[in-house]
Design a protein around this motif. Structure first.
Motif, mmCIF file in Angstrom:
data_model
loop_
_atom_site.group_PDB
_atom_site.id
_atom_site.type_symbol
_atom_site.label_atom_id
_atom_site.label_comp_id
_atom_site.label_asym_id
_atom_site.label_seq_id
_atom_site.Cartn_x
_atom_site.Cartn_y
_atom_site.Cartn_z
ATOM 1 N N ASP A 619 0.847 -1.191 0.000
ATOM 2 C CA ASP A 619 0.000 0.000 0.000
ATOM 3 C C ASP A 619 0.879 1.238 0.000
ATOM 4 O OD1 ASP A 619 -2.573 -1.264 0.126
ATOM 5 O OD2 ASP A 619 -2.132 -1.784 2.217
ATOM 6 N N ILE A 620 0.395 2.304 -0.589
ATOM 7 C CA ILE A 620 1.084 3.595 -0.608
ATOM 8 C C ILE A 620 0.271 4.553 0.281
ATOM 9 C CG2 ILE A 620 1.912 5.500 -2.037
ATOM 10 C CD1 ILE A 620 1.968 3.522 -4.395
ATOM 11 N N GLU A 621 0.939 5.131 1.273
ATOM 12 C CA GLU A 621 0.237 5.945 2.267
ATOM 13 C C GLU A 621 -0.496 7.119 1.622
ATOM 14 O OE1 GLU A 621 1.265 7.662 6.695
ATOM 15 O OE2 GLU A 621 2.726 8.000 5.092
ATOM 16 N N SER A 622 0.134 7.763 0.641
ATOM 17 C CA SER A 622 -0.465 8.955 0.035
ATOM 18 C C SER A 622 -1.504 8.620 -1.017
ATOM 19 C CB SER A 622 0.627 9.827 -0.592
ATOM 20 O OG SER A 622 1.250 9.131 -1.662
ATOM 21 N N PRO A 624 -4.316 6.040 -0.932
ATOM 22 C CA PRO A 624 -5.169 4.957 -0.431
ATOM 23 C C PRO A 624 -6.056 4.413 -1.553
ATOM 24 C CG PRO A 624 -5.976 7.094 0.324
ATOM 25 C CD PRO A 624 -4.649 7.350 -0.317
ATOM 26 N N GLU A 687 7.911 9.413 0.080
ATOM 27 C CA GLU A 687 6.677 8.628 0.116
ATOM 28 C C GLU A 687 6.862 7.436 1.061
ATOM 29 O OE1 GLU A 687 3.811 9.128 -1.183
ATOM 30 O OE2 GLU A 687 4.094 10.586 -2.809
ATOM 31 N N ARG A 688 5.737 6.956 1.625
ATOM 32 C CA ARG A 688 5.797 5.819 2.542
ATOM 33 C C ARG A 688 4.926 4.677 1.995
ATOM 34 N NH1 ARG A 688 5.662 6.711 8.773
ATOM 35 N NH2 ARG A 688 3.410 7.035 8.438
ATOM 36 N N VAL A 689 5.473 3.466 2.090
ATOM 37 C CA VAL A 689 4.753 2.276 1.633
ATOM 38 C C VAL A 689 4.750 1.240 2.744
ATOM 39 C CG1 VAL A 689 5.360 2.693 -0.783
ATOM 40 C CG2 VAL A 689 6.796 1.207 0.605
ATOM 41 N N ARG A 690 3.785 0.337 2.680
ATOM 42 C CA ARG A 690 3.670 -0.723 3.682
ATOM 43 C C ARG A 690 3.311 -2.024 2.977
ATOM 44 N NH1 ARG A 690 -0.635 0.286 8.387
ATOM 45 N NH2 ARG A 690 -2.047 0.099 6.584
ATOM 46 N N ASP A 693 -0.455 -5.044 6.639
ATOM 47 C CA ASP A 693 -1.134 -4.271 7.680
ATOM 48 C C ASP A 693 -0.445 -4.424 9.027
ATOM 49 O OD1 ASP A 693 -2.955 -3.498 5.803
ATOM 50 O OD2 ASP A 693 -4.463 -5.000 6.347
ATOM 51 N N TRP A 697 5.116 1.450 8.337
ATOM 52 C CA TRP A 697 5.308 2.195 7.099
ATOM 53 C C TRP A 697 6.792 2.436 6.879
ATOM 54 C CZ3 TRP A 697 1.488 2.999 3.710
ATOM 55 C CH2 TRP A 697 0.165 2.925 4.157
ATOM 56 N N GLU A 699 9.736 4.575 4.735
ATOM 57 C CA GLU A 699 9.950 5.790 3.956
ATOM 58 C C GLU A 699 10.954 5.527 2.830
ATOM 59 O OE1 GLU A 699 11.654 10.358 4.419
ATOM 60 O OE2 GLU A 699 11.426 9.074 6.182
#
Length: 913
Positions: A619-622, A624, A687-690, A693, A697, A699
């Protein structure tokens, strides 16, 4: 005859084969002699078994079968002649014997006469034998590989019932997925198509021997595997369900080679313990000799636990299932497809809309087809190629035979006038041709044995079942068959050409001054035309593969491979990530300090050969996404400081990897340019990704250049790079990492020093797969290079044989037209005129051969489309240059005898006549 009355029924195989072969004789001959011939052969074979043993009896059987094969065309000739003369069968002229024994004796005498005749012409015999040996040897060598890889069943009972189940999600950019605990449970409980469903995987572990560890491979398999394969241990017992339960005592079953080499074939091995990755395993069995699953490398089997209540996700389990009785692959495929529709019902966390967007589907294929993969088409193409080479060799020898037959035409006419029957004359030709075919076969089998050894030693490691490639009874029978057929084929041509006409006309018109007419060269010209056409097809295939290889070498892998050495280190699973990361960091720093080393680093996988590259959605935080929206997917690796710089991977934005990243477990990430462009519109820093769940996150602190992780033939894919340790993430598998070092000198010379560095830090850590990065890149092209080499050798030999063929025909024509050329020159013809006349004849044959070859090439090179890279099956460069090369060689072969013809002395030519 048929049914129970057929001679030879119930007898040993050679007698049945003899009786079946004798059934090819004309009907009247069978009615009179078949029972007697089979009875005589049976008696002789039985006596040979008693006096000479099995091998001696086999030689007697082969000799009798050869005699019979030579007899068949002669008897059909006699039958046809008798009908033509309107004779009753009982009035047919004698054919050399009344019974089977007499028939064998007659033809044995013919073979002896043929042997002496060939011995009197050693030049002709040597050239013909060696030419046939090239074609037969190449064909048998490649057939050996094809038979082992594609035709011979897998070494398990009823192996055709073994299948593999896999899944596909093209919407997630995942063309293929194996199985998860959830899908395994689905097929075990819901499917009626499988009588057994097992999972397996190959793992690398550290085997402790004394105080030193060796990196070995083991097969982790569910207890059902041996039942599915229908194989039992030679010693001890198989796994049971208790062995694979959580918390069970670790056990192992050794393979036969490991038991023999590492444990001295000790029969008391059962119950002993071995240590792998700090874990003690009890040996409960030894697999039988010859067992090699899935490859020969694993030294042991260990039980694999599969959670019966496992989730649908976490794919990575390879499957092996056995079809239930009377269930076809198509039926199993249909049922598995139907089960996919029940996934949302059985796994509530999986949405049907998600599966539809992912393009989710499943496939069932035979396990043998699965392990063969894309190699199938390449091997069949190569076998067809060498089959063309064999045809060219046969055409070449047929031309030699025709020339020799023409030289003996008057001799045959005289023998016929003195009472020799056409069948007897035909038998002489067939005896010589069969002997030549068998001699070429014997020499060809020797060349094939050498070729097979070279193929096994130098073949690409990706070639499946390479360890099973060997000359066996089927291969030898194949070689004997094509040798016999080759001999019969080119032996029939002079019979049809010179024994079907009138001998009286030969005696009436024969004279030393008679010039050979055009019709007397038509057959030889046709054979040369066929040779050139086939050679052109082979040259086209070789040229396309050469162009593909050149295109492949021109691909930028995204790294600088010059001067880089790669060495795999394995700490095993006993240590935690922090300890392992500290060890690899210490090794990298020690290697970097070596004289001549300009950089060092480490990673879980290196480009081009993705041995440990994994993939995951994220997932990309910015940005959704909706629950119904498909997640992005990328591959990932773990890297140590200095890796990007050592490999020549440029830092496009941000910073490189620092030591503090893994020491502090920083939540940071590096991504490739394609990752940034595909998922973040090119702006990735900050940008932050995960990736889950349950994970933190991360960076993005750097963007690096793209590399081809999956080989030079594959497209660039987005990649993310972790530090060796990130707090809260354990997806990096640090049990094995690859240390890379760059040096200004020969990178291979750095290996001993690197080994000393590792030994000085921890002598128990094994080093494996030491090779330069250039070798790694070359290995990625091994399959293309292998195919190109085989096709290139075949094409080169075909070009040589084609040139020899056209040279031989033109040279013979010149020798036959010596008087004519002498007359022309005596009447004022110039040397250039004579050369032009001879070259034009060669040019006509060449143009026709090239034209036919182009038609064949357009039709057949399309089959190679799957093997090509960067070029089309109708590449204009190849289709323009190859005919030019062949025509040039052919014209040169024509020019040499033309030049000799232009220097003929008219006076000497006329005097000789």
């Amino acid at each position: 005859m048929s049914g129970p009355e057929r001679p030879g029924a119930g007898e040993p195989s050679p007698i049945r084969l003899y009786a079946w072969t004798a059934g090819l004789l004309p009907r009247d001959y069978r009615e009179r002699y078949l029972d007697e011939a089979v009875a005589d052969f049976s008696r002789i074979y039985a006596e040979a078994v008693t006096k000479r043993g099995t091998w001696g009896a086999m030689w007697v059987a082969v000799r009798g079968l050869l005699d019979l094969w030579a007899r068949i065309p002669a008897e059909h000739w006699n039958h046809w002649r008798s009908r033509r003369r309107r004779l009753r069968p009982n009035e047919r002229p004698p054919t050399g014997g009344g019974g089977g024994v007499e028939m064998m004796r007659t033809w044995w005498k013919e073979l002896q006469l043929a042997t002496r005749a060939l011995g009197r012409r050693p030049g002709f015999t040597s050239v013909a034998t060696f030419t046939l040996a090239l074609g037969i040897g190449a064909t048998v060598a490649i057939f050996t590989v094809v038979h082992a890889v594609l035709i011979r069943p897998l070494p398990y009972p009823d192996s055709k019932a073994l299948v593999s189940v896999n899944h596909h999600a093209p919407g997630l950019d995942l063309p293929e997925l194996t199985n998860s605990p959830g899908t395994v449970g689905l097929y075990r409980t819901q499917s009626r198509s499988f009588s057994g469903f097992a999972v397996y995987g190959t793992e690398s572990r550290n085997l402790l021997v004394g105080d030193r560890a060796d990196r070995v491979q083991v097969t982790a398999a569910s207890p059902e595997l041996l039942d599915v394969l229908r194989v039992r241990p030679a010693l001890g017992r198989p796994f049971n369900q208790e062995d694979a339960a959580e918390g069970a005592n670790p056990v192992a079953i050794l393979t036969w080679p490991a038991w023999s080499s590492r444990f001295g074939a000790d029969p008391g091995i059962l119950g002993r313990s071995i240590e792998m990755d700090g874990e003690t395993l009890e040996v409960v069995g030894v697999m039988p000799q010859g067992f090699a699953f899935p490859t020969p490398e694993p030294i042991a089997l260990v039980p694999a636990y599969v959670d019966p209540d496992g989730e649908f996700g976490q794919f990575g389990l390879r499957s092996l299932a056995r079809l239930a009785p009377s269930v076809s692959v198509d039926a199993a495929r249909q049922e598995v497809t139907e089960l996919q529709a029940r996934i949302p019902e059985l796994f509530p966390d999986i949405d049907a809309a998600f599966l539809e967007q992912a393009g989710w589907n499943a496939s069932v294929e035979r396990y043998q087809d699965r392990i063969v993969g894309d190699v199938r088409s390449a091997l069949w193409i190569v076998l067809g190629t060498v089959g063309f080479l064999l045809l060219i060799a046969c055409a070449n020898v047929a031309n030699l035979f025709l020339v020799r037959a023409e030289a003996r035409h008057k001799e045959l006419a005289v023998r016929a006038a003195l009472g020799a029957g056409r069948a007897r004359l035909a038998g002489g030709y067939l005896s010589e041709s069969v002997l030549l075919g068998l001699a070429g076969g014997v020499l060809g089998m020797g060349l094939a044995a050498l070729g097979v050894s070279a193929l096994v030693a130098n073949g690409p490691a990706e070639l499946p079942r390479l360890h099973e490639v060997r000359l066996d009874g089927t291969v030898i029978a194949f070689g004997a068959t094509i040798s016999l057929l080759a001999g019969l084929t080119f032996g029939v041509l002079p019979i049809l050409r010179y024994l079907s006409g009138s001998f009286a006309r030969v005696l009436r018109d024969g004279g030393r001054g008679t010039t050979a007419g055009r019709e007397r060269h038509r057959t030889r010209n046709a054979l040369v035309t066929v040779q050139l056409a086939l050679a052109l097809v082979l040259l086209m295939g070789s040229g396309l593969m050469l162009r593909s290889f050149a295109e492949l070498r021109a691909v930028d892998p995204g790294i600088d491979a010059d001067g880089v050495l790669t060495v795999a280190l394995s700490t095993g699973d006993a240590q935690d990530d922090a300890t392992r990361a500290a060890f690899y960091q210490q090794v990298v720093e020690g290697v970097a300090a070596l004289p001549g080393v300009t950089g060092a680093g480490a990673a879980t996988s290196v480009p081009v050969l993705p041995e440990s590259t994994n993939g995951s959605s994220f997932d990309i935080e910015s940005r959704p996404r909706e629950d119904s929206e498909l997640p992005p997917v990328a591959m990932y690796d773990a890297v140590a400081p200095g890796y990007f710089e050592t490999m020549g991977i440029p830092i496009k934005a941000g910073r490189s990897v620092e030591r503090a990243d893994h020491e502090e477990g920083r939540p940071v990430l590096w991504v490739s340019e394609s990752f940034a462009a595909t998922f973040l519109d090119g702006s990735a820093l900050g940008e932050r990704v995960r990736f889950s769940d349950h994970e933190p996150w991360l960076e993005i602190v750097g963007v690096v250049g793209d590399v081809r992780n999956f080989g030079l033939r594959e497209d660039i894919r987005p990649v993310a790079y972790f530090p060796m340790r990130v707090e809260g993430i354990s997806r990096q598998d640090l049990a094995r990492m690859i240390v890379v070092a760059r040096t200004a000198g020969d990178p291979a010379a750095l290996a001993p020093s690197l080994r000393r560095v590792v030994t000085g830090i921890d002598p128990r850590v094994p080093l494996t797969d030491t090779r330069t990065m250039k070798e790694v890149v070359s290995a990625s092209m091994a399959e293309t290079s292998f195919t190109m080499t085989l096709l290139g050798i075949a094409a080169g030999v075909a070009l040589l044989l084609g040139a020899v063929g056209i040279y031989g025909v033109i040279a013979y024509v010149v020798s036959q037209r010596t008087r004519e050329i002498g007359v022309r020159m005596a009447l004022g013809a110039r040397s250039g005129d004579v050369q032009g006349m001879v070259v034009r004849q060669g040019l006509r044959v060449t143009v026709l051969g090239v034209a036919l070859g182009m038609i064949g090439a357009f039709a057949l090179t399309r089959v190679m489309a799957t093997l090509l890279f960067g070029v089309s099956a109708t590449d204009p460069v190849t289709f323009g240059l190859v005919p030019l090369v062949l025509a040039t060689v052919a014209l040169l072969a024509s020019y040499l005898p033309a030049r000799r013809a232009s220097h003929i002395d008219p006076t000497e030519a006329l005097r000789a006549e």
